[in-house]
Write a protein that holds these residues in place. Structure first.
Motif, short mmCIF file in Angstrom:
data_model
loop_
_atom_site.label_atom_id
_atom_site.label_comp_id
_atom_site.label_asym_id
_atom_site.label_seq_id
_atom_site.Cartn_x
_atom_site.Cartn_y
_atom_site.Cartn_z
N GLU A 202 45.34 21.23 39.45
CA GLU A 202 45.93 22.09 40.47
C GLU A 202 44.90 23.07 41.00
O GLU A 202 43.79 23.19 40.45
CB GLU A 202 47.12 22.87 39.89
CG GLU A 202 46.75 23.75 38.72
CD GLU A 202 47.97 24.24 37.96
OE1 GLU A 202 48.30 25.44 38.10
OE2 GLU A 202 48.59 23.42 37.24
N LYS A 203 45.27 23.74 42.07
CA LYS A 203 44.41 24.79 42.62
C LYS A 203 44.77 26.13 41.97
O LYS A 203 45.93 26.54 41.96
CB LYS A 203 44.59 24.89 44.14
CG LYS A 203 43.93 23.77 44.93
CD LYS A 203 42.41 23.84 44.84
CE LYS A 203 41.77 22.74 45.68
NZ LYS A 203 40.29 22.74 45.55
N TYR A 204 43.77 26.79 41.42
CA TYR A 204 43.97 28.11 40.83
C TYR A 204 43.43 29.15 41.79
O TYR A 204 42.32 29.04 42.30
CB TYR A 204 43.24 28.21 39.49
CG TYR A 204 43.10 29.63 38.99
CD1 TYR A 204 44.20 30.33 38.51
CD2 TYR A 204 41.86 30.28 39.02
CE1 TYR A 204 44.07 31.64 38.07
CE2 TYR A 204 41.73 31.59 38.58
CZ TYR A 204 42.84 32.27 38.10
OH TYR A 204 42.72 33.56 37.68
N VAL A 205 44.25 30.19 42.05
CA VAL A 205 43.85 31.27 42.93
C VAL A 205 43.58 32.51 42.08
O VAL A 205 44.49 33.04 41.44
CB VAL A 205 44.93 31.58 43.98
CG1 VAL A 205 44.45 32.69 44.92
CG2 VAL A 205 45.28 30.32 44.78
N ALA A 206 42.34 32.96 42.07
CA ALA A 206 41.94 34.12 41.28
C ALA A 206 42.42 35.41 41.95
O ALA A 206 42.79 35.41 43.13
CB ALA A 206 40.42 34.14 41.14
N PRO A 207 42.43 36.52 41.22
CA PRO A 207 42.85 37.80 41.81
C PRO A 207 42.06 38.19 43.05
O PRO A 207 42.58 38.89 43.92
CB PRO A 207 42.63 38.80 40.67
CG PRO A 207 42.77 37.98 39.42
CD PRO A 207 42.19 36.66 39.76
N ASP A 208 40.81 37.74 43.14
CA ASP A 208 40.00 38.07 44.31
C ASP A 208 40.21 37.11 45.48
O ASP A 208 39.56 37.21 46.52
CB ASP A 208 38.51 38.13 43.94
CG ASP A 208 37.96 36.78 43.47
OD1 ASP A 208 38.70 35.77 43.51
OD2 ASP A 208 36.78 36.74 43.06
N GLY A 209 41.14 36.15 45.30
CA GLY A 209 41.47 35.23 46.37
C GLY A 209 40.71 33.92 46.36
O GLY A 209 41.04 33.01 47.12
N THR A 210 39.69 33.79 45.51
CA THR A 210 38.93 32.54 45.46
C THR A 210 39.78 31.43 44.83
O THR A 210 40.59 31.68 43.93
CB THR A 210 37.63 32.71 44.64
OG1 THR A 210 37.95 33.20 43.33
CG2 THR A 210 36.71 33.70 45.32
N HIS B 160 34.30 33.06 31.40
CA HIS B 160 34.08 34.13 32.38
C HIS B 160 35.42 34.69 32.82
O HIS B 160 36.38 33.95 33.01
CB HIS B 160 33.33 33.58 33.61
CG HIS B 160 33.14 34.59 34.69
ND1 HIS B 160 32.30 35.68 34.56
CD2 HIS B 160 33.70 34.70 35.91
CE1 HIS B 160 32.33 36.40 35.66
NE2 HIS B 160 33.19 35.84 36.49
N CYS B 161 35.49 36.01 32.95
CA CYS B 161 36.73 36.67 33.35
C CYS B 161 36.46 37.56 34.56
O CYS B 161 35.66 38.50 34.49
CB CYS B 161 37.28 37.51 32.19
SG CYS B 161 38.87 38.28 32.55
N LYS B 162 37.11 37.24 35.68
CA LYS B 162 36.94 38.03 36.89
C LYS B 162 37.78 39.30 36.82
O LYS B 162 38.74 39.37 36.03
CB LYS B 162 37.37 37.20 38.12
CG LYS B 162 36.48 35.99 38.38
CD LYS B 162 36.97 35.22 39.59
CE LYS B 162 36.08 34.01 39.87
NZ LYS B 162 36.55 33.24 41.04
N PRO B 163 37.46 40.32 37.60
CA PRO B 163 38.26 41.56 37.60
C PRO B 163 39.73 41.26 37.89
O PRO B 163 40.06 40.53 38.82
CB PRO B 163 37.63 42.38 38.73
CG PRO B 163 36.21 41.89 38.81
CD PRO B 163 36.28 40.43 38.49
N GLY B 164 40.61 41.81 37.04
CA GLY B 164 42.05 41.62 37.22
C GLY B 164 42.58 40.32 36.68
O GLY B 164 43.78 40.03 36.79
N GLU B 165 41.72 39.51 36.08
CA GLU B 165 42.12 38.19 35.57
C GLU B 165 42.52 38.29 34.11
O GLU B 165 42.01 39.13 33.37
CB GLU B 165 40.95 37.22 35.73
CG GLU B 165 41.30 35.76 35.70
CD GLU B 165 40.14 34.91 36.20
OE1 GLU B 165 40.34 34.11 37.11
OE2 GLU B 165 39.01 35.08 35.68
#
Length: 448
Positions: free
Chosen positions: A366-374, A415-420
């Motif tokens: 599936e497509k995962y959408v990160a908190p930053d929108g990527t 790796h963990c993005k901000p807000g993830e």
């Protein structure tokens, strides 16, 4: 949602109140405007028994909604009536600014025959009603188990992804009763809600109903500090939130945990200092079991030792496993030990490491959408661990001896993005009940 407290004692109080209403020794009074339909639809009667600082029992009762209250002119009820969180006057004031324009638009919509213009008018009305609803929600805040006060807006940001909750959220019996308890340093130990009024397709007069999923399900877990999936006199099953410790760590900054909250909320019922029968990583969410009694704790420990406990997890991996030639189903055996120079990391060691056995099923891509929108490709996978090693599923995912593909949001092995958050959730558990021996299963859907 599952009732968070024992109900039988509070049920007796509810039935006393209903009996007094039927005898007309107490009455229902309207404190605001209410439509004839709502007036005849019935209400929930709620009661709560709690303890004060000197171990006295305090009886509380209330009714659902914010436009009705019980009048006890003869003081026949042994208890305190809990008023609405927000009065009808304050709600009316919050709605007043847009009320006239909303009614004008409604009249214009009803008279309009042009489809395009009608749709535009509806959009204008919807914008105003949303603004009004937001103003009403801004009035609500709740006292919580830990003495803190949380606004409805703050709670919705956590439990409803920031969206406006349904109208009437906070007006049910349970949030009123718990708010009053925690505002007045009372410890609830029994709570119940009973329907009173004309029977309908969904409710029968005199019948007990659980707190509603639609409204109470959004706010009670934040008020209580726990989302209770099941509870009896032996065990409690909760849905642990990501970012909260399972048990207290070292130091006051690591005191807050599922176990600490459980002992605080059920202070009179918990017999043991360490009631957690197993743990989840701080970043992992999902099902966790705690025991009220020594006997239940011992029986659960034995069930784990015998291998009588089966668990299932769901994770999102950062990539597409099929591109690595990984089959849809399989099982692997890996060996890991603590990296003493980099705690709490675990490292591969096929000589001194402990064996970790994990079964997997690939559920899809599936497509995962990160908190930053990527947006990235992700693999949803089911894990069935047959051992319980530290960081087992995170290592099976990320280590080169496993899949070499970390779980999204893994701060230790990926790796963990901000807000993830870590996209790992304990979804299902099956075990013999510690008191009856009967096999029980609990399931809690992943929030991602």
């Amino acid at each position: 949602m599952f009732p968070p407290f024992e109900e039988s004692l509070a049920l007796k109080e509810c039935r006393k109140i209903i009996s007094l209403l039927n005898e007309k020794r107490i009455t229902l009074e309207y404190t605001g405007k209410i439509s004839p339909e709502r007036a005849s639809s019935g209400i929930m009667i709620g009661a709560c028994l709690s303890k004060n600082d000197i171990d006295e029992t305090v009886r509380l009762y209330t009714v659902s909604g914010n436009a009705r209250r019980i009048v006890d002119a003869e003081n026949t009820i042994d208890g305190f009536f809990v008023e609405p969180i927000v009065s009808t006057e304050k709600i009316t004031g919050a709605l007043a600014e847009n009320d006239e324009e909303i009614h004008r638009l409604t009249d214009e919509i009803n008279a309009c025959e042009d489809v395009l213009k009608k749709n535009e008018l509806k959009k204008q009305r919807e914008k105003l009603t949303t603004e009004s609803l937001a103003k009403v929600h801004d009035l609500y805040s709740f006292h919580c188990f830990n003495g803190k006060v949380k606004s409805l807006k703050e709670i919705s940001a956590v439990t409803n992804r920031g969206k406006l909750p349904p109208t009437g959220t906070g007006d049910c019996c349970a949030p009123k009763l718990l708010d009053y308890c925690y505002a007045n340093r009372l410890m609830p130990f029994s709570m119940c809600e009973v329907f009173y009024g004309n029977d309908s397709e969904t409710k029968k007069s005199g019948q007990v109903y659980d707190p509603c999923d639609e409204r109470c399900g959004l706010i009670l877990p934040e008020i209580l500090g726990l989302e209770v999936l099941y509870r009896d006199s032996h065990i409690c099953v909760v849905n642990k939130q990501s970012g909260l410790l399972s048990v207290p760590g070292r130091g006051p900054e690591k005191e807050d945990s599922i176990e600490k909250r459980f002992r605080l909320i059920y202070a009179d019922a918990v017999e043991i200092k360490q009631p957690a029968v197993h743990r989840l990583d701080m970043e992992t969410s999902g099902i966790m079991v705690l025991a009220f009694t020594k006997e239940a704790h011992r029986a659960m420990n034995m069930a784990f030792e015998r291998g009588d406990v089966q668990k299932e997890y769901v994770a999102l991996l950062d990539g597409v496993l099929a591109r690595k030639g990984v089959p849809r189903h399989g099982q692997n055996e890996l060996y890991f030990r603590l990296d003493v120079n980099n705690r709490p990391h675990q490292i591969w060691d096929d000589v001194n490491g402990k064996k970790a056995i994990t079964e997997w099923n690939i559920l899809g891509v599936e497509k995962y959408v990160a908190p930053d929108g990527t947006r990235t490709d992700a693999t949803r996978i089911q894990y069935i661990p047959h051992t319980g090693r530290t960081h087992q599923l995170r290592l099976v995912s990320a280590d080169s001896h496993g899949f070499g593909m970390p779980i999204i949001g893994d701060t230790l092995y990926g790796h963990c993005k901000p807000g993830e958050r870590l996209m790992l959730h304990a979804k299902k558990i099956t075990f013999p009940h510690p008191a009856t021996g009967e096999k029980v299963t609990f399931e809690c859907k992943e929030p991602f």
